[in-house]
Design a protein around this motif. Structure first.
Motif, PDB file in Angstrom:
ATOM      1  N   MET A   1     -22.333   5.836 -15.943  1.00  0.00           N
ATOM      2  CA  MET A   1     -21.419   6.815 -16.402  1.00  0.00           C
ATOM      3  C   MET A   1     -20.395   6.276 -17.523  1.00  0.00           C
ATOM      4  O   MET A   1     -20.304   4.761 -17.168  1.00  0.00           O
ATOM      5  N   ASN A   2     -20.058   6.635 -18.448  1.00  0.00           N
ATOM      6  CA  ASN A   2     -19.172   6.146 -19.359  1.00  0.00           C
ATOM      7  C   ASN A   2     -17.671   5.891 -19.107  1.00  0.00           C
ATOM      8  O   ASN A   2     -17.107   6.967 -18.655  1.00  0.00           O
ATOM      9  N   PRO A   3     -17.040   4.838 -19.149  1.00  0.00           N
ATOM     10  CA  PRO A   3     -15.616   4.741 -18.736  1.00  0.00           C
ATOM     11  C   PRO A   3     -14.633   5.398 -19.923  1.00  0.00           C
ATOM     12  O   PRO A   3     -15.220   5.640 -20.945  1.00  0.00           O
ATOM     13  N   TYR A   4     -13.562   5.803 -19.350  1.00  0.00           N
ATOM     14  CA  TYR A   4     -12.705   6.511 -20.395  1.00  0.00           C
ATOM     15  C   TYR A   4     -11.406   5.578 -20.753  1.00  0.00           C
ATOM     16  O   TYR A   4     -11.202   4.421 -20.098  1.00  0.00           O
ATOM     17  N   LEU A   5     -11.065   5.384 -21.965  1.00  0.00           N
ATOM     18  CA  LEU A   5     -10.351   4.507 -22.714  1.00  0.00           C
ATOM     19  C   LEU A   5      -9.103   5.405 -22.889  1.00  0.00           C
ATOM     20  O   LEU A   5      -9.233   6.346 -23.675  1.00  0.00           O
ATOM     21  N   CYS A   6      -7.842   4.840 -22.550  1.00  0.00           N
ATOM     22  CA  CYS A   6      -6.610   5.278 -22.849  1.00  0.00           C
ATOM     23  C   CYS A   6      -5.872   5.051 -24.216  1.00  0.00           C
ATOM     24  O   CYS A   6      -5.930   3.811 -24.538  1.00  0.00           O
ATOM     25  N   ARG A   7      -5.942   5.928 -25.099  1.00  0.00           N
ATOM     26  CA  ARG A   7      -5.381   5.670 -26.309  1.00  0.00           C
ATOM     27  C   ARG A   7      -3.760   5.290 -26.163  1.00  0.00           C
ATOM     28  O   ARG A   7      -3.407   4.864 -27.285  1.00  0.00           O
ATOM     29  N   ASN A   8      -3.271   5.563 -25.361  1.00  0.00           N
ATOM     30  CA  ASN A   8      -1.621   5.309 -24.998  1.00  0.00           C
ATOM     31  C   ASN A   8      -1.497   3.798 -24.642  1.00  0.00           C
ATOM     32  O   ASN A   8      -0.785   3.328 -25.453  1.00  0.00           O
ATOM     33  N   CYS A   9      -2.207   3.517 -23.603  1.00  0.00           N
ATOM     34  CA  CYS A   9      -1.935   2.348 -23.209  1.00  0.00           C
ATOM     35  C   CYS A   9      -3.224   1.094 -23.300  1.00  0.00           C
ATOM     36  O   CYS A   9      -3.146   0.028 -22.913  1.00  0.00           O
ATOM     37  N   LEU A  10      -4.264   1.851 -23.532  1.00  0.00           N
ATOM     38  CA  LEU A  10      -5.436   0.786 -23.860  1.00  0.00           C
ATOM     39  C   LEU A  10      -6.117   0.651 -22.468  1.00  0.00           C
ATOM     40  O   LEU A  10      -7.075  -0.197 -22.520  1.00  0.00           O
ATOM     41  N   ARG A  11      -5.704   1.105 -21.626  1.00  0.00           N
ATOM     42  CA  ARG A  11      -6.576   0.777 -20.305  1.00  0.00           C
ATOM     43  C   ARG A  11      -7.582   1.410 -20.289  1.00  0.00           C
ATOM     44  O   ARG A  11      -7.908   2.857 -20.425  1.00  0.00           O
ATOM     45  N   GLU A  12      -8.711   0.635 -19.726  1.00  0.00           N
ATOM     46  CA  GLU A  12     -10.236   1.433 -19.371  1.00  0.00           C
ATOM     47  C   GLU A  12     -10.199   1.840 -17.787  1.00  0.00           C
ATOM     48  O   GLU A  12      -9.814   0.983 -16.834  1.00  0.00           O
ATOM     49  N   THR A  13     -10.532   3.045 -17.621  1.00  0.00           N
ATOM     50  CA  THR A  13     -10.904   3.661 -16.553  1.00  0.00           C
ATOM     51  C   THR A  13     -12.344   4.110 -15.984  1.00  0.00           C
ATOM     52  O   THR A  13     -12.776   4.675 -17.083  1.00  0.00           O
ATOM     53  N   PRO A  14     -12.756   3.636 -15.047  1.00  0.00           N
ATOM     54  CA  PRO A  14     -14.210   4.482 -14.653  1.00  0.00           C
ATOM     55  C   PRO A  14     -14.205   5.803 -14.623  1.00  0.00           C
ATOM     56  O   PRO A  14     -13.247   6.487 -14.546  1.00  0.00           O
ATOM     57  N   SER A  15     -15.341   6.099 -15.108  1.00  0.00           N
ATOM     58  CA  SER A  15     -15.535   7.627 -15.116  1.00  0.00           C
ATOM     59  C   SER A  15     -15.206   8.409 -13.910  1.00  0.00           C
ATOM     60  O   SER A  15     -14.730   9.432 -13.885  1.00  0.00           O
ATOM     61  N   ARG A  16     -15.252   7.497 -12.651  1.00  0.00           N
ATOM     62  CA  ARG A  16     -14.847   8.238 -11.564  1.00  0.00           C
ATOM     63  C   ARG A  16     -14.479   6.935 -10.634  1.00  0.00           C
ATOM     64  O   ARG A  16     -14.750   6.209 -10.430  1.00  0.00           O
ATOM     65  N   GLU A  17     -13.109   7.296 -10.321  1.00  0.00           N
ATOM     66  CA  GLU A  17     -12.539   6.215  -9.491  1.00  0.00           C
ATOM     67  C   GLU A  17     -13.007   6.362  -7.867  1.00  0.00           C
ATOM     68  O   GLU A  17     -13.583   7.306  -7.635  1.00  0.00           O
ATOM     69  N   ALA A  18     -13.052   5.160  -7.430  1.00  0.00           N
ATOM     70  CA  ALA A  18     -13.425   5.241  -5.988  1.00  0.00           C
ATOM     71  C   ALA A  18     -12.751   6.380  -5.030  1.00  0.00           C
ATOM     72  O   ALA A  18     -11.542   6.329  -4.988  1.00  0.00           O
ATOM     73  N   GLY A  19     -13.640   7.432  -4.767  1.00  0.00           N
ATOM     74  CA  GLY A  19     -12.988   8.543  -3.788  1.00  0.00           C
ATOM     75  C   GLY A  19     -12.632   9.844  -4.633  1.00  0.00           C
ATOM     76  O   GLY A  19     -12.467  10.623  -3.940  1.00  0.00           O
ATOM     77  N   PRO A  24     -11.326  11.307 -14.456  1.00  0.00           N
ATOM     78  CA  PRO A  24      -9.981  11.465 -14.480  1.00  0.00           C
ATOM     79  C   PRO A  24      -9.427  12.396 -15.518  1.00  0.00           C
ATOM     80  O   PRO A  24     -10.458  12.652 -16.905  1.00  0.00           O
ATOM     81  N   THR A  25      -8.469  12.855 -15.603  1.00  0.00           N
ATOM     82  CA  THR A  25      -7.986  13.828 -16.753  1.00  0.00           C
ATOM     83  C   THR A  25      -6.685  13.354 -17.556  1.00  0.00           C
ATOM     84  O   THR A  25      -5.958  13.413 -18.527  1.00  0.00           O
ATOM     85  N   ILE A  26      -6.058  12.370 -16.595  1.00  0.00           N
ATOM     86  CA  ILE A  26      -5.207  11.472 -17.067  1.00  0.00           C
ATOM     87  C   ILE A  26      -5.282  10.125 -16.967  1.00  0.00           C
ATOM     88  O   ILE A  26      -5.998   9.615 -15.944  1.00  0.00           O
ATOM     89  N   CYS A  27      -4.578   9.023 -17.496  1.00  0.00           N
ATOM     90  CA  CYS A  27      -4.564   7.800 -17.396  1.00  0.00           C
ATOM     91  C   CYS A  27      -3.940   7.328 -15.985  1.00  0.00           C
ATOM     92  O   CYS A  27      -2.640   7.805 -15.869  1.00  0.00           O
ATOM     93  N   PRO A  28      -4.627   6.695 -15.101  1.00  0.00           N
ATOM     94  CA  PRO A  28      -4.040   6.195 -13.857  1.00  0.00           C
ATOM     95  C   PRO A  28      -2.731   5.214 -13.788  1.00  0.00           C
ATOM     96  O   PRO A  28      -1.961   4.934 -13.280  1.00  0.00           O
ATOM     97  N   GLY A  29      -2.986   4.690 -15.211  1.00  0.00           N
ATOM     98  CA  GLY A  29      -1.874   3.507 -15.601  1.00  0.00           C
ATOM     99  C   GLY A  29      -0.563   4.088 -16.037  1.00  0.00           C
ATOM    100  O   GLY A  29       0.366   3.784 -15.790  1.00  0.00           O
ATOM    101  N   CYS A  30      -0.761   5.161 -17.015  1.00  0.00           N
ATOM    102  CA  CYS A  30       0.594   5.423 -17.854  1.00  0.00           C
ATOM    103  C   CYS A  30       0.630   6.922 -17.640  1.00  0.00           C
ATOM    104  O   CYS A  30       1.530   7.489 -18.343  1.00  0.00           O
ATOM    105  N   GLY A  31      -0.278   7.657 -17.204  1.00  0.00           N
ATOM    106  CA  GLY A  31      -0.257   9.338 -17.091  1.00  0.00           C
ATOM    107  C   GLY A  31      -0.544   9.980 -18.419  1.00  0.00           C
ATOM    108  O   GLY A  31      -0.388  11.228 -18.243  1.00  0.00           O
ATOM    109  N   SER A  32      -0.825   9.296 -19.287  1.00  0.00           N
ATOM    110  CA  SER A  32      -1.265  10.013 -20.651  1.00  0.00           C
ATOM    111  C   SER A  32      -2.531  10.618 -20.540  1.00  0.00           C
ATOM    112  O   SER A  32      -3.623  10.399 -20.051  1.00  0.00           O
ATOM    113  N   PRO A  33      -2.550  11.806 -21.026  1.00  0.00           N
ATOM    114  CA  PRO A  33      -4.012  12.821 -21.081  1.00  0.00           C
ATOM    115  C   PRO A  33      -4.945  12.361 -22.355  1.00  0.00           C
ATOM    116  O   PRO A  33      -5.889  12.983 -22.246  1.00  0.00           O
ATOM    117  N   ARG A  34      -4.554  11.334 -23.195  1.00  0.00           N
ATOM    118  CA  ARG A  34      -5.189  11.076 -24.143  1.00  0.00           C
ATOM    119  C   ARG A  34      -6.226   9.987 -24.120  1.00  0.00           C
ATOM    120  O   ARG A  34      -6.257   8.620 -24.233  1.00  0.00           O
TER     121      ARG A  34
END
Length: 442
Positions: A1-19, A24-34
């Protein structure tokens, strides 16, 4: 699965976090939906960058009180047209190239401002400098858009082009106070198409694998080079979408589109072999005004020619170019175009030299006819000519005209681009061009 990249903080998030039950619909780090995710995100390197409502954005940046108001930039006269409308004005139906009277009817509470091209060019050059810091392969398309080729820059920047472009978008907002939309793909056609798909502050990706499917439902007019006339011609042959071009047998397509059929097919399939060309030689500059009423008065026409010469000369100096030929442009009340040109004795960057040619040409044409448009343009000399000995525009201390106008440029830069200009001549202090002696630099 492809990871998600946040355009706001540039954090990379797996397509599905554990559990997590879903992506994701928002960045777990900064809360941005971008968030951006695409299978080819880290393999793509051709980008198109387009400023969002550029002229209006610069005006809002410099005048914070306009931030939440609809702003339209364009000609303010009766025949003016919209150059740029901010996104608030666009909600009301205002669009670029729309007659200004129609825009005011759609959005009567809008703030209408005349364009300040000199100020916009300063921001454009600042943006271009940021792009050229990423790659030497930057191809400007207009004052507010450009193509970039970031192929092979991963080692230089320590990141894939997608991540580098996201950083650029963030820096542009922070440093320049405007926003950009980015399209990323495998070629220029798809990159340009992608940048239009998510505005403002967009970041859209079209990969090689999904290009055909993305293109198929779009109207055929989205293909580069297909204008209204070609669309009408294709529609008569049952071609309304890009998918129709993809699926039509080649022999039928060639009969419908003629010699352009093969090019249409390639682009419809997402194929484009044009390369990003970093240098696009400037061949001409011009400034023109559509008059609010038809004018025959030579004095009024002369005033507009002087303003145009002032604008063109400032552009020449700003871009370190020189004029070789002056072109006077007039359009009569019945839309007949009149152009008159004459080559300069030597290349120049001054409005006075341009007027020495343009005003006698105007005197001949201002014979009582009424004109609806007046303008002045120049043909720029080839780079090899401007680099010959004696053509250093630096400004030399013995060139009084260039020294004076360059000083005025500095005053405008500090106090505003319209604070000074060339006034109508004083017959005693400033004789007409025909009576003026040659400037020998003494």
């Amino acid at each position: 699965m492809n990871p998600y990249l946040c355009r706001n903080c540039l954090r990379e998030t797996p397509s599905r976090e554990a559990g997590a039950a879903r992506a994701p619909t928002i960045c777990p780090g900064c809360g941005s939906p971008r968030l951006v995710s695409h299978p080819e995100l880290d393999q793509l390197s051709i980008a198109h960058i387009d400023c969002d409502a550029f002229f209006a954005a610069v005006e809002k940046r410099d005048r914070p009180e306009l931030r939440d108001k609809p702003v339209i930039v364009g000609g303010t006269g009766g025949r003016g047209v919209v150059s740029t409308a901010c996104y608030i004005a666009r909600i009301h139906g205002v669009r670029s190239a729309m007659p200004m009277y129609q825009a005011k009817k759609l959005c009567p509470h809008a703030v209408v401002l005349p364009p300040d091209i000199a100020r916009y060019k300063v921001v454009s050059r600042q943006l271009r400098a940021k792009m050229e810091a990423l790659t030497p392969l930057v191809e400007p398309v207009s004052i507010d858009e450009a193509f970039l080729d970031l192929t092979g820059t991963e080692r230089l920047h320590g990141a894939a082009p997608a991540r580098v472009l996201m950083r650029l978008a963030r820096e542009v907002e922070e440093d320049l106070g405007i926003t950009i939309s980015i399209g990323l793909s495998t070629n220029k056609f798809l990159a340009k198409l992608a940048s239009d798909m998510d505005k403002p502050r967009g970041f859209s990706v079209i990969g090689k694998a999904d290009a055909k499917a993305v293109l198929a439902p779009l109207p055929v007019g989205r293909i580069w080079g297909v204008g209204p006339a070609t669309q009408a011609k294709l529609a008569k042959n049952g071609i309304k979408t890009i998918g129709d071009v993809q699926n039509m047998p080649l022999d039928r397509l060639l009969r419908a589109a003629g010699e352009d059929g093969m090019c249409l097919r390639r682009l419809a399939m997402g194929e484009d072999n044009r390369v990003v060309t970093p240098s696009r030689e400037r061949k001409s500059l011009s400034s023109e005004t559509t008059l609010s009423t038809d004018i025959s008065d030579p004095a009024v026409l002369e005033r507009h020619v002087r303003e145009a010469a002032d604008t063109v000369a400032r552009q020449l100096r700003a871009e370190k170019l020189a004029a070789a030929t002056v072109v006077l442009k007039l359009k009569t009340a019945n839309f007949q175009l009149v152009t008159r040109s004459r080559r300069l004795a030597r290349p120049t960057q001054t409005a006075r030299d341009l007027l020495d040619i343009a005003l006698p040409l105007l005197a001949t044409e201002a014979d009582g006819r009424r004109f609806r448009l007046v303008g002045l343009g120049v043909a720029v000399c080839p780079p090899e000519e401007t680099q010959e000995p004696g053509l250093d525009f630096g400004p030399p201390p013995d060139n009084r005209r260039l020294k004076l106008e360059s000083a005025l440029d500095q005053v405008r830069a500090r106090f505003g681009s319209k604070v000074l200009g060339l006034k109508a001549p004083n017959p005693k202090a400033d004789p007409p061009p025909s009576a003026r002696k040659p400037d020998r630099g003494k």
